[in-house]
Design a protein around this motif. Structure first.
Motif, PDB file in Angstrom:
ATOM      1  N   THR A 119      33.035  40.751  22.139  1.00 17.43           N
ATOM      2  CA  THR A 119      34.492  40.692  22.075  1.00 17.43           C
ATOM      3  C   THR A 119      35.050  39.728  23.132  1.00 17.43           C
ATOM      4  OG1 THR A 119      36.522  41.985  22.092  1.00 17.43           O
ATOM      5  CG2 THR A 119      34.844  42.653  23.654  1.00 17.43           C
ATOM      6  N   THR A 120      36.197  39.188  22.852  1.00 17.76           N
ATOM      7  CA  THR A 120      36.864  38.343  23.844  1.00 17.76           C
ATOM      8  C   THR A 120      37.737  39.194  24.773  1.00 17.76           C
ATOM      9  OG1 THR A 120      38.689  37.933  22.309  1.00 17.76           O
ATOM     10  CG2 THR A 120      36.876  36.321  22.353  1.00 17.76           C
ATOM     11  N   SER A 121      37.849  40.476  24.474  1.00 12.81           N
ATOM     12  CA  SER A 121      38.597  41.390  25.340  1.00 12.81           C
ATOM     13  C   SER A 121      37.777  41.727  26.581  1.00 12.81           C
ATOM     14  CB  SER A 121      38.925  42.681  24.602  1.00 12.81           C
ATOM     15  OG  SER A 121      39.728  42.420  23.477  1.00 12.81           O
ATOM     16  N   HIS A 122      38.466  42.029  27.655  1.00  6.23           N
ATOM     17  CA  HIS A 122      37.819  42.413  28.906  1.00  6.23           C
ATOM     18  C   HIS A 122      37.440  43.891  28.809  1.00  6.23           C
ATOM     19  CE1 HIS A 122      37.126  41.330  33.170  1.00  6.23           C
ATOM     20  NE2 HIS A 122      37.198  42.639  33.329  1.00  6.23           N
ATOM     21  N   VAL A 123      36.175  44.206  28.989  1.00  7.27           N
ATOM     22  CA  VAL A 123      35.690  45.582  28.892  1.00  7.27           C
ATOM     23  C   VAL A 123      35.537  46.147  30.300  1.00  7.27           C
ATOM     24  CG1 VAL A 123      33.819  47.082  28.096  1.00  7.27           C
ATOM     25  CG2 VAL A 123      34.493  45.088  26.731  1.00  7.27           C
ATOM     26  N   ILE A 124      36.179  47.292  30.541  1.00  7.74           N
ATOM     27  CA  ILE A 124      36.149  47.928  31.858  1.00  7.74           C
ATOM     28  C   ILE A 124      35.499  49.298  31.729  1.00  7.74           C
ATOM     29  CG2 ILE A 124      37.546  48.815  33.764  1.00  7.74           C
ATOM     30  CD1 ILE A 124      39.657  46.722  32.987  1.00  7.74           C
ATOM     31  N   TYR A 125      34.528  49.537  32.574  1.00  8.94           N
ATOM     32  CA  TYR A 125      33.857  50.835  32.626  1.00  8.94           C
ATOM     33  C   TYR A 125      34.376  51.580  33.849  1.00  8.94           C
ATOM     34  CZ  TYR A 125      30.087  54.121  33.835  1.00  8.94           C
ATOM     35  OH  TYR A 125      29.368  55.228  34.195  1.00  8.94           O
ATOM     36  N   LEU A 126      34.920  52.772  33.631  1.00  5.53           N
ATOM     37  CA  LEU A 126      35.412  53.609  34.716  1.00  5.53           C
ATOM     38  C   LEU A 126      34.283  54.537  35.140  1.00  5.53           C
ATOM     39  CD1 LEU A 126      38.926  54.508  33.263  1.00  5.53           C
ATOM     40  CD2 LEU A 126      38.276  52.559  34.702  1.00  5.53           C
ATOM     41  N   ASP A 127      33.687  54.247  36.275  1.00  4.18           N
ATOM     42  CA  ASP A 127      32.524  54.984  36.761  1.00  4.18           C
ATOM     43  C   ASP A 127      32.984  56.154  37.628  1.00  4.18           C
ATOM     44  OD1 ASP A 127      29.894  55.656  37.227  1.00  4.18           O
ATOM     45  OD2 ASP A 127      29.573  54.119  38.755  1.00  4.18           O
ATOM     46  N   ASP A 179      46.429  54.764  41.122  1.00  4.24           N
ATOM     47  CA  ASP A 179      45.584  53.804  41.843  1.00  4.24           C
ATOM     48  C   ASP A 179      44.599  53.137  40.882  1.00  4.24           C
ATOM     49  OD1 ASP A 179      44.513  52.384  44.034  1.00  4.24           O
ATOM     50  OD2 ASP A 179      42.991  53.932  44.361  1.00  4.24           O
ATOM     51  N   ILE A 180      44.042  53.907  39.973  1.00  5.53           N
ATOM     52  CA  ILE A 180      43.107  53.356  38.980  1.00  5.53           C
ATOM     53  C   ILE A 180      43.821  52.343  38.095  1.00  5.53           C
ATOM     54  CG2 ILE A 180      41.682  53.927  36.972  1.00  5.53           C
ATOM     55  CD1 ILE A 180      41.234  56.713  38.383  1.00  5.53           C
ATOM     56  N   VAL A 181      45.027  52.673  37.665  1.00  7.68           N
ATOM     57  CA  VAL A 181      45.805  51.739  36.846  1.00  7.68           C
ATOM     58  C   VAL A 181      46.080  50.464  37.627  1.00  7.68           C
ATOM     59  CG1 VAL A 181      48.038  51.367  35.735  1.00  7.68           C
ATOM     60  CG2 VAL A 181      46.816  53.524  35.392  1.00  7.68           C
ATOM     61  N   SER A 182      46.423  50.573  38.893  1.00  6.34           N
ATOM     62  CA  SER A 182      46.695  49.392  39.725  1.00  6.34           C
ATOM     63  C   SER A 182      45.463  48.500  39.831  1.00  6.34           C
ATOM     64  CB  SER A 182      47.137  49.808  41.124  1.00  6.34           C
ATOM     65  OG  SER A 182      48.369  50.473  41.070  1.00  6.34           O
ATOM     66  N   VAL A 183      44.296  49.114  40.017  1.00  8.35           N
ATOM     67  CA  VAL A 183      43.041  48.352  40.109  1.00  8.35           C
ATOM     68  C   VAL A 183      42.794  47.618  38.790  1.00  8.35           C
ATOM     69  CG1 VAL A 183      40.542  48.540  40.321  1.00  8.35           C
ATOM     70  CG2 VAL A 183      42.006  49.827  41.871  1.00  8.35           C
ATOM     71  N   ILE A 184      42.965  48.311  37.682  1.00  8.19           N
ATOM     72  CA  ILE A 184      42.730  47.707  36.371  1.00  8.19           C
ATOM     73  C   ILE A 184      43.697  46.543  36.135  1.00  8.19           C
ATOM     74  CG2 ILE A 184      42.879  48.097  33.870  1.00  8.19           C
ATOM     75  CD1 ILE A 184      41.815  50.959  34.473  1.00  8.19           C
ATOM     76  N   LEU A 185      44.958  46.744  36.457  1.00  8.07           N
ATOM     77  CA  LEU A 185      45.935  45.677  36.281  1.00  8.07           C
ATOM     78  C   LEU A 185      45.589  44.460  37.138  1.00  8.07           C
ATOM     79  CD1 LEU A 185      49.252  47.716  36.088  1.00  8.07           C
ATOM     80  CD2 LEU A 185      48.048  46.558  34.215  1.00  8.07           C
ATOM     81  N   GLU A 186      45.093  44.698  38.339  1.00  8.28           N
ATOM     82  CA  GLU A 186      44.687  43.593  39.210  1.00  8.28           C
ATOM     83  C   GLU A 186      43.495  42.844  38.612  1.00  8.28           C
ATOM     84  OE1 GLU A 186      45.104  41.006  42.214  1.00  8.28           O
ATOM     85  OE2 GLU A 186      46.437  42.701  41.828  1.00  8.28           O
ATOM     86  N   VAL A 187      42.544  43.569  38.059  1.00  2.00           N
ATOM     87  CA  VAL A 187      41.370  42.964  37.420  1.00  2.00           C
ATOM     88  C   VAL A 187      41.785  42.086  36.240  1.00  2.00           C
ATOM     89  CG1 VAL A 187      39.361  43.521  35.988  1.00  2.00           C
ATOM     90  CG2 VAL A 187      39.705  44.714  38.153  1.00  2.00           C
ATOM     91  N   LEU A 188      42.786  42.536  35.500  1.00  2.00           N
ATOM     92  CA  LEU A 188      43.194  41.844  34.290  1.00  2.00           C
ATOM     93  C   LEU A 188      44.122  40.651  34.529  1.00  2.00           C
ATOM     94  CD1 LEU A 188      43.695  44.892  31.912  1.00  2.00           C
ATOM     95  CD2 LEU A 188      41.736  43.337  32.055  1.00  2.00           C
TER      96      LEU A 188
END
Length: 86
Positions: free
Chosen positions: A13-21, A76-85
């Motif tokens: 996929t061209t989408s960014h895949v994020i795994y929440l560990d 905080d998790i949402v903030s991290v994900i938004l920063e990654v994206l």
């Protein structure tokens, strides 16, 4: 845990895949270990650990980014994900 077809689709996929560990210690209070989770019957903590030992390498190989969510709030998790994206 995840079909070969689904793994292939996620890897291409061209989408960014994020795994929440998450660790067992952090996941237990979040999801609880009750009868509504049939894969976790009998020994919920042991079953979860066994499942994650099998699944984690697959999830990590598919993910473009792994986010450690232990001891993090949802915001905080949402903030991290938004920063990654970005």
């Amino acid at each position: 845990p995840i079909s070969i077809e689904a793994q292939s689709a996620l890897q291409t996929t061209t989408s960014h895949v994020i795994y929440l560990d998450i660790s067992l210690a952090s996941v237990a209070p979040r999801i609880g270990f009750n009868r509504d989770r049939p894969l976790l019957l009998n020994n919920p903590r042991g079953q979860w650990q066994t499942l994650m030992e099998a699944r984690r390498p697959i999830y990590e190989s598919i993910a473009d980014t792994v986010v450690d969510v232990n001891k993090r709030s949802q915001s905080d998790i949402v903030s991290v994900i938004l920063e990654v994206l970005k």
